[in-house]
Design an enzyme around this catalytic site. Sequence first.
Site, mmCIF file in Angstrom:
data_model
loop_
_atom_site.group_PDB
_atom_site.id
_atom_site.type_symbol
_atom_site.label_atom_id
_atom_site.label_comp_id
_atom_site.label_asym_id
_atom_site.label_seq_id
_atom_site.Cartn_x
_atom_site.Cartn_y
_atom_site.Cartn_z
ATOM 1 N N TYR A 86 173.027 68.113 -58.179
ATOM 2 C CA TYR A 86 172.348 68.572 -59.383
ATOM 3 C C TYR A 86 172.322 67.509 -60.482
ATOM 4 O O TYR A 86 171.479 67.555 -61.369
ATOM 5 C CB TYR A 86 173.057 69.814 -59.947
ATOM 6 C CG TYR A 86 172.622 71.112 -59.332
ATOM 7 C CD1 TYR A 86 172.815 71.361 -57.982
ATOM 8 C CD2 TYR A 86 172.030 72.094 -60.107
ATOM 9 C CE1 TYR A 86 172.441 72.566 -57.419
ATOM 10 C CE2 TYR A 86 171.647 73.301 -59.555
ATOM 11 C CZ TYR A 86 171.857 73.530 -58.215
ATOM 12 O OH TYR A 86 171.479 74.738 -57.671
ATOM 13 N N LYS A 119 180.420 69.215 -45.828
ATOM 14 C CA LYS A 119 179.611 68.736 -44.703
ATOM 15 C C LYS A 119 180.112 67.333 -44.382
ATOM 16 O O LYS A 119 179.365 66.355 -44.405
ATOM 17 C CB LYS A 119 178.125 68.770 -45.109
ATOM 18 C CG LYS A 119 177.133 68.421 -44.017
ATOM 19 C CD LYS A 119 176.961 69.504 -42.970
ATOM 20 C CE LYS A 119 176.052 69.019 -41.839
ATOM 21 N NZ LYS A 119 175.999 69.962 -40.702
ATOM 22 N N ASP A 158 177.291 74.628 -42.714
ATOM 23 C CA ASP A 158 176.356 75.346 -41.825
ATOM 24 C C ASP A 158 177.097 76.474 -41.113
ATOM 25 O O ASP A 158 176.602 77.599 -40.972
ATOM 26 C CB ASP A 158 175.660 74.391 -40.852
ATOM 27 C CG ASP A 158 176.592 73.394 -40.184
ATOM 28 O OD1 ASP A 158 177.777 73.294 -40.583
ATOM 29 O OD2 ASP A 158 176.148 72.704 -39.246
ATOM 30 N N ASP A 160 175.724 77.022 -54.662
ATOM 31 C CA ASP A 160 174.513 77.719 -55.099
ATOM 32 C C ASP A 160 173.952 78.538 -53.936
ATOM 33 O O ASP A 160 173.650 79.726 -54.073
ATOM 34 C CB ASP A 160 173.477 76.693 -55.583
ATOM 35 C CG ASP A 160 172.197 77.362 -56.043
ATOM 36 O OD1 ASP A 160 172.286 78.353 -56.784
ATOM 37 O OD2 ASP A 160 171.104 76.901 -55.653
ATOM 38 N N ASP A 205 174.357 82.937 -53.087
ATOM 39 C CA ASP A 205 173.194 83.828 -52.947
ATOM 40 C C ASP A 205 173.270 84.556 -51.609
ATOM 41 O O ASP A 205 172.971 85.746 -51.513
ATOM 42 C CB ASP A 205 171.873 83.045 -53.029
ATOM 43 C CG ASP A 205 171.233 83.122 -54.414
ATOM 44 O OD1 ASP A 205 172.001 83.174 -55.399
ATOM 45 O OD2 ASP A 205 169.992 83.143 -54.509
HETATM 46 C C1 IPM Z 1 172.276 79.657 -60.375
HETATM 47 C C2 IPM Z 1 170.803 79.353 -60.495
HETATM 48 C C3 IPM Z 1 170.674 78.001 -61.178
HETATM 49 C C4 IPM Z 1 171.336 76.976 -60.289
HETATM 50 C C5 IPM Z 1 169.241 77.598 -61.530
HETATM 51 C C6 IPM Z 1 168.524 78.663 -62.325
HETATM 52 C C7 IPM Z 1 169.208 76.279 -62.236
HETATM 53 O O1 IPM Z 1 170.186 79.381 -59.258
HETATM 54 O O2 IPM Z 1 172.950 79.741 -61.422
HETATM 55 O O3 IPM Z 1 172.754 79.810 -59.259
HETATM 56 O O4 IPM Z 1 170.712 76.480 -59.335
HETATM 57 O O5 IPM Z 1 172.485 76.637 -60.547
HETATM 58 MN MN MN Z 2 171.474 80.005 -57.641
#
Ligand code: IPM
Ligand code: MN
Length: 360
Positions: free
Chosen positions: A141, A191, A224, A248, A252
Amino acid sequence: MKANIVLLPGDGIGPEVTAQAVRVLESIARKFGHDFVFLSKKIGGIAIDETGDALPQDTTDACKKSDAILLGAVGGPKWDDPNAKTRPEAGLLKIRKELGLFANLRPIVTFTELVDASPLKREIIEGTDILFFRELTGGLYFGPSGTEDLPDGQQRAYSTAVYTTSEVERIVRMAAEAARKRRRKLTMVDKANVLEASRLWRRTSARIMKEEFPDLEYEVVLVDSMAMHLLSRPKSFDVVVTSNMFGDILTDEASMLPGSLGMLPSASLGSNGPGLYEPIHGSAPDIAGTGIANPLATILAAAMLLRHSLSLETEAAAIETAVKKVLAQGCRTADLAPKGTPTLGTIAITDKVLESLDKV
Ligand code: IPM
Ligand code: MN
């Protein structure tokens, strides 16, 4: 106690869910005799529209002076132009960096009442309780990146994952300390079979664990394979630590274990200074303004704020208990309810949380 809390409602459903969390915090303040002072500032798309900057200086200054920050969400289709000068997300990345919020805590807890809202099987997910530590201010990032024009008319673009020893040390330490207070197991995800930066994580983390946390169970998993294990054996994880990009993606994925993104809070912490608390769901522009957004993740983020930034454990637990009671009563927002069953809107479910808090 007196506390200054900066609100960054942001875009989409951000303002709606933040307003509900504020109602809950105000009720806590009344009930437990605290004085919470709220100051609302702009971030994300709305800040771009009004000032041209996704994180105006005035917002950064207010955050730095605060005791804690509660954020709604940023982004939306209005600001999605890939050629735009700036994007709402830039505001979020910048505030993380400016405040040194290197640790992003994302608890993944399944609520017994909601197990059937998950697309996964009950016997696999029931009892899952994972605390992710995602590194938040380094890696892909924030490493050198750019786009250049090649003589043949193509473009070449790159993003690089960069980490230093101390960046890995501090997040591994924080995660291991948390594990010590939980079920005493740390899983580090990388990784290292391919990436140089991951090999630094592998070496550094192994050393810290051996020297400072020999009492903990320590496991290393490739990213992975972690994507797979999260779905096959989620209950086997306690605390998981990983880099910015992997965290990240994996969080999710993990958010599907409890069934809805609408229930998951997160905390971003540095070594000192204010923490930033937010729901992990996004701005959900498709339902913004319709009054159906689930405010519970933001309300639970407010509980994390009380716990981590203000050391108000009793108050934090009171909110969490109230949310659980409301779910046990069968109250559901649209994202949690099976098709055809009754639902409550953003304000109505918060009313239920407040009622439940009153009885604590
Ligand atoms: C998160 C979001 C952010 C990230 C985006 C909105 C920049 O997806 O907080 O997980 O990738 O960190
Ligand atoms: Mn995210």
